[in-house]
Design an enzyme around this catalytic site. Sequence first.
Site, mmCIF file in Angstrom:
data_model
loop_
_atom_site.group_PDB
_atom_site.id
_atom_site.type_symbol
_atom_site.label_atom_id
_atom_site.label_comp_id
_atom_site.label_asym_id
_atom_site.label_seq_id
_atom_site.Cartn_x
_atom_site.Cartn_y
_atom_site.Cartn_z
ATOM 1 C CB SER A 60 3.671 2.478 -3.674
ATOM 2 O OG SER A 60 4.676 3.832 -3.172
ATOM 3 C CE1 TYR B 152 -0.177 4.789 -1.581
ATOM 4 C CE2 TYR B 152 1.834 4.364 -0.592
ATOM 5 C CZ TYR B 152 0.680 4.550 -1.099
ATOM 6 O OH TYR B 152 0.856 4.751 -3.109
ATOM 7 C CB ALA B 153 3.649 1.223 3.511
ATOM 8 C CB SER C 217 -2.593 -0.972 0.718
ATOM 9 O OG SER C 217 -1.772 0.365 0.322
ATOM 10 C CE LYS C 218 -0.455 2.332 -3.554
ATOM 11 N NZ LYS C 218 -1.705 1.746 -4.888
#
Length: 244
Positions: free
Chosen positions: A139, A152-153, A155-156
């Site tokens: 992402s 989330y950031a 993990s990406k």
Amino acid sequence: MRFTDKVCLVTGGTSGIGRATCVRLGAEGATVVALGRDPADGAETVDIITKNGGKAIFLACDLADSQAIADTVHEVITKYHRVDVLVCDAAMMTFEPLADLPLEKWDTLMLVNLRSLAQLTQLCLPHMPKGSAIVAISSVHAHQTTAGVVPYATSKGAMEAFVRGMSRELDFRKTRINAVAPGAVDTPMLWNNPNVKNGNETIDKATVGKPEELAAAIAFMASHEASFIHGTTLTVDGGRLAQL
């Protein structure tokens, strides 16, 4: 067709980018194995592919459950004896500031977004023939993000580091690994994002991509046409990062 006689395993295949990728691969001759949690949505993905003359099955799999992943891959190998393309698309988000986030949510997100990629890579690699490919869906949040989505950031960003590291462990003439980093794409994940709903994250609808546009990029990265692309991330965001 680029994926004739190829077995393509796609996580998150029940909606959004994952479903569009399944449909694209199926249209190009692949036997598609779509993974997801909702059997009804999975059946819809399979129906779209088969009505267009393609081949597909759905397997229910919770990517937070390592045993479920192991059982699913075993089922795929038992049935097809190989995996030519692995696309890891499934992901989850949280929307709380880190200071307020129960760490159990952090752990679950990392299981789904990151650990499943590592486990699927481990399990599929022994059964991936020459010319195979892994595509991890990252992402733009790995590079430029907003408040409230730190897990989330993270993990990406870690996913892209995983891709770079694994490229050093793999012979690209046998199995390549790359990532694709979407920007804003017209999917339920985008429009259900509370940051988008409340205006904290501004989305210019003119730069929102279609799932099919991402599927085209993913299919390219998985195909023989990308045979010399290894260990990198293709950003597909309509120029979003370039405008910063």
